[in-house]
Write an enzyme that holds these catalytic residues in place. Structure first.
Site: not given
Ligand code: THU
Length: 145
Positions: A53, A55, A57-58, A63, A65, A97
């Site tokens: 998901v 955003n 704002s990055y 993630c 998981e 990650c």
């Protein structure tokens, strides 16, 4: 958390893979256009799913998981993760990650980790190999008086 030596059966892996593929369809990834689906098998044999998901704002992107872990805990009180399957619609599989490895470790330091994709390659490993020397609940002790 717990010892967690449960190894999913072939049938459970098949279910996890299908669930991860379905979860990727829910991905909200307008920025990266990189959809990820995750499915976790809990200590009671239940499957929970998550997707990434993103955003605007990055940096606040979540993630797949971690979404799966948080949803499983919030919705079903999940206590233990035995296995996670990650799917990406790519030619090569996507490993979790670093942040997700840490969050997964909380609920299953030796869980099985599988990553599948649309190509022939897959990743099949365990979390302790992906996150050696992990910091976890065991490292939190009462401070000396
Ligand atoms: N992503 C995941 O959902 N899981 C991973 O293990 C790797 C990365 C997401 C985050 C972001 O939405 C997109 O993939 C590109 O990094």
């Amino acid at each position: 958390m717990t010892s967690n030596q449960h190894v999913p059966s072939n049938e459970q892996w098949a279910e996890l893979e299908m669930a991860a593929r379905l979860a990727a369809k829910q991905a909200y990834a307008p920025y990266s256009k990189f959809s990820v689906g995750a499915a976790i098998l809990d200590g009671n044999g239940k499957i929970h799913i998550g997707c990434n998901v993103e955003n605007a704002s990055y940096g606040l992107t979540n993630c797949a998981e971690r979404t799966a872990v948080y949803a499983a805990r919030a919705n079903q009180g999940m206590q233990e993760v035995a296995a996670v399957c990650i799917y990406t619609p790519t030619d090569t599989p996507t490993p979790p990650c670093g942040a997700c490895r840490q969050v997964l470790n909380e609920f299953g330091p030796t869980m099985r980790v599988r990553a599948i994709c649309d190509g022939d390659e897959m990743i099949d490993t365990t979390l302790d190999l992906l996150l050696p020397g992990a910091f976890g609940p065991k490292n939190l002790q009462e401070p000396a008086a």
